[in-house]
Design a protein around this motif. Structure first.
Motif, PDB file in Angstrom:
ATOM      1  N   ILE A   1       0.845  -1.184   0.000  1.00 48.04           N
ATOM      2  CA  ILE A   1       0.000   0.000   0.000  1.00 48.04           C
ATOM      3  C   ILE A   1       0.883   1.238   0.000  1.00 48.04           C
ATOM      4  CG2 ILE A   1      -1.835   1.249   1.186  1.00 48.04           C
ATOM      5  CD1 ILE A   1      -2.599  -1.439   2.499  1.00 48.04           C
ATOM      6  N   ALA A   2       0.644   2.128  -0.952  1.00 47.47           N
ATOM      7  CA  ALA A   2       1.417   3.360  -1.083  1.00 47.47           C
ATOM      8  C   ALA A   2       0.536   4.563  -0.772  1.00 47.47           C
ATOM      9  CB  ALA A   2       1.984   3.492  -2.500  1.00 47.47           C
ATOM     10  N   GLY A   3       1.058   5.457   0.060  1.00 48.27           N
ATOM     11  CA  GLY A   3       0.375   6.723   0.289  1.00 48.27           C
ATOM     12  C   GLY A   3       0.621   7.663  -0.876  1.00 48.27           C
ATOM     13  N   LEU A   4      -0.361   8.489  -1.172  1.00 49.83           N
ATOM     14  CA  LEU A   4      -0.272   9.410  -2.306  1.00 49.83           C
ATOM     15  C   LEU A   4      -0.241  10.845  -1.797  1.00 49.83           C
ATOM     16  CD1 LEU A   4      -2.890   7.711  -4.664  1.00 49.83           C
ATOM     17  CD2 LEU A   4      -0.402   7.397  -4.638  1.00 49.83           C
ATOM     18  N   PHE A   5       0.838  11.541  -2.123  1.00 51.31           N
ATOM     19  CA  PHE A   5       0.955  12.934  -1.705  1.00 51.31           C
ATOM     20  C   PHE A   5       0.077  13.840  -2.559  1.00 51.31           C
ATOM     21  CE2 PHE A   5       3.277  17.070  -1.538  1.00 51.31           C
ATOM     22  CZ  PHE A   5       3.106  17.306  -0.179  1.00 51.31           C
ATOM     23  N   GLY A   6      -0.192  13.427  -3.788  1.00 49.64           N
ATOM     24  CA  GLY A   6      -0.911  14.284  -4.721  1.00 49.64           C
ATOM     25  C   GLY A   6      -2.419  14.162  -4.655  1.00 49.64           C
ATOM     26  N   GLU A   7      -2.957  13.293  -3.805  1.00 48.63           N
ATOM     27  CA  GLU A   7      -4.411  13.132  -3.729  1.00 48.63           C
ATOM     28  C   GLU A   7      -4.806  12.457  -2.424  1.00 48.63           C
ATOM     29  OE1 GLU A   7      -5.577   9.622  -6.477  1.00 48.63           O
ATOM     30  OE2 GLU A   7      -3.786  10.523  -7.385  1.00 48.63           O
ATOM     31  N   ASP A   8      -6.078  12.649  -2.043  1.00 43.08           N
ATOM     32  CA  ASP A   8      -6.619  12.000  -0.844  1.00 43.08           C
ATOM     33  C   ASP A   8      -6.987  10.572  -1.183  1.00 43.08           C
ATOM     34  OD1 ASP A   8      -6.354  14.051   0.915  1.00 43.08           O
ATOM     35  OD2 ASP A   8      -8.437  14.681   0.917  1.00 43.08           O
ATOM     36  N   GLY A   9      -6.089   9.676  -0.931  1.00 43.09           N
ATOM     37  CA  GLY A   9      -6.341   8.280  -1.234  1.00 43.09           C
ATOM     38  C   GLY A   9      -5.055   7.490  -1.141  1.00 43.09           C
ATOM     39  N   LEU A  10      -5.175   6.181  -1.295  1.00 45.36           N
ATOM     40  CA  LEU A  10      -4.040   5.281  -1.205  1.00 45.36           C
ATOM     41  C   LEU A  10      -4.112   4.279  -2.350  1.00 45.36           C
ATOM     42  CD1 LEU A  10      -4.676   4.508   2.559  1.00 45.36           C
ATOM     43  CD2 LEU A  10      -2.909   6.045   1.730  1.00 45.36           C
ATOM     44  N   SER A  11      -2.948   3.805  -2.781  1.00 45.01           N
ATOM     45  CA  SER A  11      -2.889   2.810  -3.848  1.00 45.01           C
ATOM     46  C   SER A  11      -2.475   1.471  -3.260  1.00 45.01           C
ATOM     47  CB  SER A  11      -1.893   3.231  -4.929  1.00 45.01           C
ATOM     48  OG  SER A  11      -2.383   4.337  -5.650  1.00 45.01           O
ATOM     49  N   MET A  12      -3.178   0.395  -3.675  1.00 45.98           N
ATOM     50  CA  MET A  12      -2.903  -0.924  -3.127  1.00 45.98           C
ATOM     51  C   MET A  12      -2.700  -1.936  -4.245  1.00 45.98           C
ATOM     52  SD  MET A  12      -5.154  -3.228  -0.463  1.00 45.98           S
ATOM     53  CE  MET A  12      -6.436  -3.614  -1.668  1.00 45.98           C
ATOM     54  N   LEU A  13      -1.631  -2.749  -4.095  1.00 41.01           N
ATOM     55  CA  LEU A  13      -1.351  -3.828  -5.032  1.00 41.01           C
ATOM     56  C   LEU A  13      -1.433  -5.145  -4.272  1.00 41.01           C
ATOM     57  CD1 LEU A  13      -0.349  -4.809  -7.832  1.00 41.01           C
ATOM     58  CD2 LEU A  13       1.999  -4.550  -6.963  1.00 41.01           C
ATOM     59  N   ASP A  14      -2.291  -6.048  -4.754  1.00 41.87           N
ATOM     60  CA  ASP A  14      -2.415  -7.375  -4.175  1.00 41.87           C
ATOM     61  C   ASP A  14      -1.346  -8.263  -4.796  1.00 41.87           C
ATOM     62  OD1 ASP A  14      -3.105  -9.925  -3.355  1.00 41.87           O
ATOM     63  OD2 ASP A  14      -5.260  -9.639  -3.643  1.00 41.87           O
ATOM     64  N   LEU A  15      -0.347  -8.628  -4.025  1.00 40.13           N
ATOM     65  CA  LEU A  15       0.774  -9.404  -4.555  1.00 40.13           C
ATOM     66  C   LEU A  15       0.410 -10.864  -4.785  1.00 40.13           C
ATOM     67  CD1 LEU A  15       3.635  -7.842  -2.414  1.00 40.13           C
ATOM     68  CD2 LEU A  15       3.169  -7.430  -4.820  1.00 40.13           C
ATOM     69  N   TRP A  16      -0.762 -11.292  -4.323  1.00 42.35           N
ATOM     70  CA  TRP A  16      -1.261 -12.622  -4.651  1.00 42.35           C
ATOM     71  C   TRP A  16      -1.957 -12.629  -6.005  1.00 42.35           C
ATOM     72  CZ3 TRP A  16      -3.898 -14.972   0.327  1.00 42.35           C
ATOM     73  CH2 TRP A  16      -2.954 -15.027   1.369  1.00 42.35           C
ATOM     74  N   ASP A  17      -2.349 -11.455  -6.480  1.00 45.71           N
ATOM     75  CA  ASP A  17      -3.096 -11.348  -7.732  1.00 45.71           C
ATOM     76  C   ASP A  17      -2.691 -10.067  -8.439  1.00 45.71           C
ATOM     77  OD1 ASP A  17      -4.898 -11.649  -9.795  1.00 45.71           O
ATOM     78  OD2 ASP A  17      -6.639 -10.981  -8.630  1.00 45.71           O
ATOM     79  N   THR A  18      -1.448 -10.013  -8.900  1.00 42.77           N
ATOM     80  CA  THR A  18      -0.958  -8.797  -9.536  1.00 42.77           C
ATOM     81  C   THR A  18      -1.641  -8.514 -10.869  1.00 42.77           C
ATOM     82  OG1 THR A  18       0.876 -10.065 -10.509  1.00 42.77           O
ATOM     83  CG2 THR A  18       1.308  -8.926  -8.425  1.00 42.77           C
ATOM     84  N   ASP A  19      -2.311  -9.520 -11.470  1.00 42.91           N
ATOM     85  CA  ASP A  19      -3.026  -9.273 -12.724  1.00 42.91           C
ATOM     86  C   ASP A  19      -4.146  -8.260 -12.539  1.00 42.91           C
ATOM     87  OD1 ASP A  19      -1.411 -11.054 -14.042  1.00 42.91           O
ATOM     88  OD2 ASP A  19      -2.827 -12.728 -13.936  1.00 42.91           O
TER      89      ASP A  19
END
Length: 406
Positions: free
Chosen positions: A224-242
């Protein structure tokens, strides 16, 4: 045998310890039998030195000097917890032997670095760089360069650029995951196995505007990455990267006036307790609580300032929060069940970091401008010891050797 100066004083019921500057050297330790499970390192950011500490005795064993610029330094450990790899802001990667209490290897691998990680099998140490942007991977035994991954990307105008890299963590499967601040991407670096001639594999994902730091959940599944440019977070599921990167907690600050950001939250200090994630809000005096089943926003806990570290005790009973300037002289403790602040502590001036002992009976807190580390009992929430340190910042215990994402 080196001399350890022990000064005992009654300061609010605490013990006070002071470190010696005289090096014991490898020969002095040769006849000593010592494990590493209760050892750790404290960064002295202003002097380019680290303290080797013993958590059981609450003592300083030795000061190691000559580690360069440690103004934003972090540490990971070898599998046997004997060696600490210190990542300095000047691009230095320094290998420290905790048993001989000495530097056993050092390379200047970039112009400006921002942390690193060690692979699941312990063979690789990766460093995240601002200048030049990218990640370099080294053999953990020899510090020989294994892979150089420049963070190149295409700008909106079609020109090529090289991004700062942030949020580097290790992941299961001998992978490293990191974010590109300028490119708005997340990259997954899959390191080779022992097959001769195999090469690292790199996968890129679009991630949102200006990811500034990240964390990985304790099971190693969600990055999970925090975003400085917007109110929100980005998440990558490493079990299902597709499935790619998805947005979580969108618009968590909607309708609220953001405040000036004096210090970015450190998202490796995010915490998970009782099925919920406790997350520092950027530009708000709040700790966000998210349901990990669907990553929906459950609650916003008001706190006294902008949170930097939000950390759970190992039993997940309490959440400890540190803060950015100008209200950075306190720690607030939140009850994880009621999600209310139950105590405000004052460890010293400019609190920078916290670290729990492996089983959580104590927490060590660094106060840079008070030149000390304060040890608290996590049950009574009272101080039990103080240790002298020169502008201390990061505190890193060897228990980290056996945890993902640190």
């Amino acid at each position: 045998m080196f001399m350890l100066v022990l000064i005992t004083a009654l300061v609010s019921g605490c013990q006070v310890f002071s470190a010696t500057d005289k090096a014991p050297g490898p020969d002095a330790m040769a006849n000593s039998v010592m494990g590493t499970g209760d050892l750790g390192l404290v960064i002295e950011r202003a002097t380019g030195s680290v303290l080797v500490i013993n958590t059981t005795n609450r003592s300083v064993l030795h000061r190691i000097e000559g580690l360069g610029d440690l103004s934003h330094a972090s540490v990971v450990y070898s599998r046997d917890a004997r060696y600490g790899f210190v990542f300095g802001r000047d691009g230095g990667l320094t290998k420290v032997d905790l048993l001989t209490q000495s530097i056993v290897g050092r390379v200047i691998q970039s112009g400006n670095s921002i942390g690193g990680a060690i692979s699941q099998d312990g063979r690789y140490v990766a460093v995240s760089n601002y200048e030049p942007g990218g990640v370099k991977v080294f053999d953990s035994t020899t510090l020989d360069l294994v892979a150089d991954i420049p963070a190149t990307y295409t700008k909106a105008n079609g020109e090529k650029g090289q991004s700062k890299t942030v949020g580097l963590v290790d992941a299961p499967g001998n992978r490293f995951v990191f974010s590109l601040f300028d490119a708005g991407q997340i990259w997954v670096l899959d390191m080779p196995d022992d097959v001769a001639g195999s090469q690292p594999e790199l996968t890129r994902f679009e991630a949102g505007k200006a990811p500034y730091d990240s964390m990985i959940t304790p099971d190693g599944r969600h990055y999970i990455a925090g975003l400085f440019g917007e109110d929100g977070l980005s998440m990558l599921d490493l079990w299902d990267t597709d499935a790619g990167v998805v947005e979580i907690l969108p618009g968590y600050g909607r309708g609220e006036q953001p405040l000036p950001v004096y210090k970015m939250p450190h998202l490796e200090g995010w915490t998970v307790a009782d099925g919920r994630a406790f997350i520092p809000a950027v530009g708000h005096h709040q700790v966000l609580v998210a349901d990990m089943n669907d990553w929906s926003l459950v609650e916003k806990i008001p706190v006294q300032g902008q949170p930097v570290f939000v950390m759970a005790s190992p039993d997940n009973r309490n959440i400890w929060v540190s803060f950015a300037h100008p209200k950075n002289d306190v720690i607030q403790v939140i009850d994880s069940r009621t999600r209310k602040v139950i105590r405000t502590l004052e460890p010293g001036k400019s609190v920078l970091h916290m670290e729990f002992t492996p089983r959580g009976e104590e927490v060590w807190v660094s106060s840079r401008d008070s030149n000390r580390v304060t040890v608290y009992n996590t049950r009574t929430l009272e101080p039990v010891a103080e240790l002298d340190a020169q502008s201390p910042s990061g505190i890193f215990f060897t228990s980290r050797a056996h945890k993902l994402g640190l």
